[in-house]
Design an enzyme around this catalytic site. Structure first.
Site, short mmCIF file in Angstrom:
data_model
loop_
_atom_site.label_atom_id
_atom_site.label_comp_id
_atom_site.label_asym_id
_atom_site.label_seq_id
_atom_site.Cartn_x
_atom_site.Cartn_y
_atom_site.Cartn_z
N SER A 122 -14.13 55.91 57.91
CA SER A 122 -15.26 55.85 58.84
C SER A 122 -15.22 54.58 59.68
O SER A 122 -15.84 54.53 60.73
CB SER A 122 -16.59 55.93 58.08
OG SER A 122 -16.68 54.91 57.14
N HIS A 143 -13.22 62.78 60.47
CA HIS A 143 -14.33 62.00 59.92
C HIS A 143 -15.55 62.89 59.73
O HIS A 143 -16.17 63.34 60.70
CB HIS A 143 -14.64 60.81 60.85
CG HIS A 143 -15.75 59.97 60.34
ND1 HIS A 143 -16.71 59.38 61.13
CD2 HIS A 143 -16.07 59.62 59.06
CE1 HIS A 143 -17.56 58.72 60.38
NE2 HIS A 143 -17.20 58.85 59.13
N GLU A 155 -15.65 64.42 63.40
CA GLU A 155 -14.98 63.73 64.51
C GLU A 155 -13.47 63.88 64.32
O GLU A 155 -12.96 63.55 63.24
CB GLU A 155 -15.36 62.25 64.54
CG GLU A 155 -16.82 61.99 64.90
CD GLU A 155 -17.22 60.52 64.80
OE1 GLU A 155 -18.10 60.10 65.55
OE2 GLU A 155 -16.66 59.79 63.94
N ASN A 193 -20.64 56.34 64.33
CA ASN A 193 -20.88 55.07 63.63
C ASN A 193 -20.97 53.88 64.58
O ASN A 193 -21.63 52.88 64.25
CB ASN A 193 -19.79 54.82 62.58
CG ASN A 193 -20.12 55.52 61.27
OD1 ASN A 193 -21.21 56.05 61.11
ND2 ASN A 193 -19.17 55.53 60.35
N1 CAA Z 1 -23.59 67.90 48.72
C1 CAA Z 1 -23.73 69.22 48.69
N2 CAA Z 1 -24.91 69.83 48.76
C2 CAA Z 1 -26.00 69.05 48.84
C3 CAA Z 1 -25.92 67.67 48.86
C4 CAA Z 1 -24.66 67.09 48.80
N3 CAA Z 1 -24.48 65.76 48.81
N4 CAA Z 1 -27.16 67.17 48.92
C5 CAA Z 1 -27.98 68.21 48.93
N5 CAA Z 1 -27.28 69.35 48.87
C6 CAA Z 1 -27.78 70.71 48.85
C7 CAA Z 1 -28.78 70.83 47.73
O1 CAA Z 1 -28.44 71.95 46.93
C8 CAA Z 1 -30.08 71.05 48.47
O2 CAA Z 1 -30.90 72.01 47.94
P1 CAA Z 1 -31.86 71.74 46.64
O3 CAA Z 1 -32.56 70.44 46.85
O4 CAA Z 1 -32.76 72.92 46.68
O5 CAA Z 1 -30.94 71.73 45.46
C9 CAA Z 1 -29.63 71.60 49.82
O6 CAA Z 1 -28.39 70.98 50.08
C10 CAA Z 1 -30.56 71.30 50.93
O7 CAA Z 1 -30.94 69.98 50.80
P2 CAA Z 1 -32.24 69.47 51.43
O8 CAA Z 1 -33.36 70.40 51.19
O9 CAA Z 1 -32.39 68.03 51.08
O10 CAA Z 1 -31.85 69.68 52.95
P3 CAA Z 1 -32.62 69.17 54.19
O11 CAA Z 1 -32.94 70.33 55.02
O12 CAA Z 1 -33.73 68.27 53.79
O13 CAA Z 1 -31.50 68.32 54.93
C11 CAA Z 1 -30.00 66.57 55.29
C12 CAA Z 1 -30.79 67.34 54.26
C13 CAA Z 1 -29.04 67.49 56.02
C14 CAA Z 1 -29.20 65.52 54.52
C15 CAA Z 1 -30.97 65.94 56.34
O14 CAA Z 1 -31.96 65.21 55.66
C16 CAA Z 1 -30.26 65.05 57.29
O15 CAA Z 1 -29.69 65.49 58.29
N6 CAA Z 1 -30.27 63.70 57.03
C17 CAA Z 1 -29.55 62.75 57.84
C18 CAA Z 1 -28.18 62.53 57.23
C19 CAA Z 1 -27.31 61.65 58.08
O16 CAA Z 1 -27.71 61.07 59.07
N7 CAA Z 1 -26.04 61.54 57.66
C20 CAA Z 1 -25.08 60.71 58.32
C21 CAA Z 1 -24.89 59.48 57.50
S1 CAA Z 1 -23.80 58.35 58.28
C22 CAA Z 1 -22.29 58.83 57.78
O17 CAA Z 1 -22.08 59.69 56.98
C23 CAA Z 1 -21.20 58.11 58.44
C24 CAA Z 1 -20.33 57.36 57.52
O18 CAA Z 1 -19.18 57.21 57.89
C25 CAA Z 1 -20.82 56.68 56.29
#
Ligand code: CAA
Length: 286
Positions: A122, A143, A155, A193
């Site tokens: 990342s 990514h 990406e 990022n």
């Molecule tokens: N892996 C697989 N499945 C997952 C999981 C994971 N890590 N986390 C949750 N789930 C599944 C679960 O089974 C969950 O259902 P249950 O809670 O009923 O078991 C299901 O997905 C749905 O989860 P949520 O109800 O929590 O889903 P949501 O509609 O609230 O959305 C989200 C969750 C998509 C994470 C949303 O909150 C979101 O878009 N958040 C922002 C995340 C973000 O910005 N990510 C980028 C981070 S930066 C990055 O990644 C860059 C880097 O290089 C570090």
């Protein structure tokens, strides 16, 4: 090579990102070899994937037979030479250039010349990672975002020497995994990022400047800016260690003060308050 030529996928490193990518691959129908040096860590990834697929079955999003078939496609290995069977290998190991160099050298020694070597880095340079390869044109960045099974973006990062058909194959493969790809160059932080890391750092600085709580900051960004989750919740999800490391790497390259990790995050990192993975970050987790 086109995505149509990919049958077996390798994933090296089965932490949160690697396990998520392996989950995507088996759900998309690819035979998948997950590599972890530590067999316990490999098994922990299998448990994690099994849990998330079970939740999909519970919620009627996946048939039980499809879940079983997907899990059957996952093979764990601690022997890198087993990845010789893969048409593409995605490296999701620790974000350290020396670690990635060692892995890429070792991978190139075992896979055929046609195998695409992708990195999920990342914040490191794909060009630098690929520089140790005999055939650097086979390397590309793929990514994914955390949580990989849920975030729709990938990406596709063209390094200095990435061959055009390799970038095209990675793009097609990303689509086969159900993602929306965007093409980008190998600039620090790529696209998301480059914007998100300084933004999250600003959010943490505001905590102290405005004297507000993580709860109120999260509510502010969710209710006032439409974020799906607040910045403190997101940092706890991504991992304070991962974020501090990425901030340091971008600051090293860009020298923009906003890229440097805020003191509060560095203190949390040193205290082992890493977020969900350690049980405590901005919030506590049981
Ligand atoms: N892996 C697989 N499945 C997952 C999981 C994971 N890590 N986390 C949750 N789930 C599944 C679960 O089974 C969950 O259902 P249950 O809670 O009923 O078991 C299901 O997905 C749905 O989860 P949520 O109800 O929590 O889903 P949501 O509609 O609230 O959305 C989200 C969750 C998509 C994470 C949303 O909150 C979101 O878009 N958040 C922002 C995340 C973000 O910005 N990510 C980028 C981070 S930066 C990055 O990644 C860059 C880097 O290089 C570090």
């Amino acid at each position: 090579m086109t995505e149509g030529g990919i049958r077996t996928v390798g994933v090296v490193g089965l932490g949160a990102m690697g396990a998520g990518i392996a989950q995507l691959a088996i759900e998309a129908g690819f035979a998948t070899i997950g590599h972890e040096l530590d067999a316990d860590a490999g098994e922990a990834a299998r448990v994690r994937i099994t849990h998330f697929l079970a939740r999909k079955v519970d919620k009627g999003q996946l048939a039980a037979e499809a879940r079983d078939a997907a899990l059957d496609r996952l093979r764990l290995s601690s022997d890198l030479s087993e990845l010789a069977a893969c048409e593409v290998v995605i490296e999701a190991a620790f974000e350290d250039l020396a670690v990635k160099h060692e892995l890429f050298r070792a991978l190139e020694a075992v896979v055929p010349d046609e195998t695409i070597l992708a990195t999920n880095t990342s914040a490191l340079s794909v060009t630098e990672i690929a520089s140790v390869l005999e055939l650097p044109e086979r390397a590309v960045g793929m990514h994914f975002f955390n949580p990989a099974p849920l975030m729709p973006l990938v990406e596709i990062v063209r390094a200095e020497r990435t061959a055009a058909p390799v970038a095209a194959a990675a793009r097609a493969f990303g689509i086969a995994l159900g993602k929306t790809p965007i093409d980008c160059s190998d600039t620090p932080g790529f696209v998301v990022n480059r914007v998100l890391i300084p933004l999250l750092n600003d959010c943490v600085r505001v905590l102290d400047e405005a004297g507000i709580t993580p709860e109120d900051l999260d509510a502010g960004m969710k209710l006032g800016a439409g974020w799906p989750m607040g910045p403190c919740t997101l940092l706890d999800l991504v991992g304070v260690d991962v974020h501090v490391h990425a901030s340091d790497a971008l600051y090293d390259k860009l020298r923009e003060p906003r890229m440097a990790p805020p003191a509060r995050l560095v203190r949390m990192f040193k205290a082992g308050k890493l977020g969900r993975k350690s049980g405590e970050g901005f919030y506590r987790y049981d």
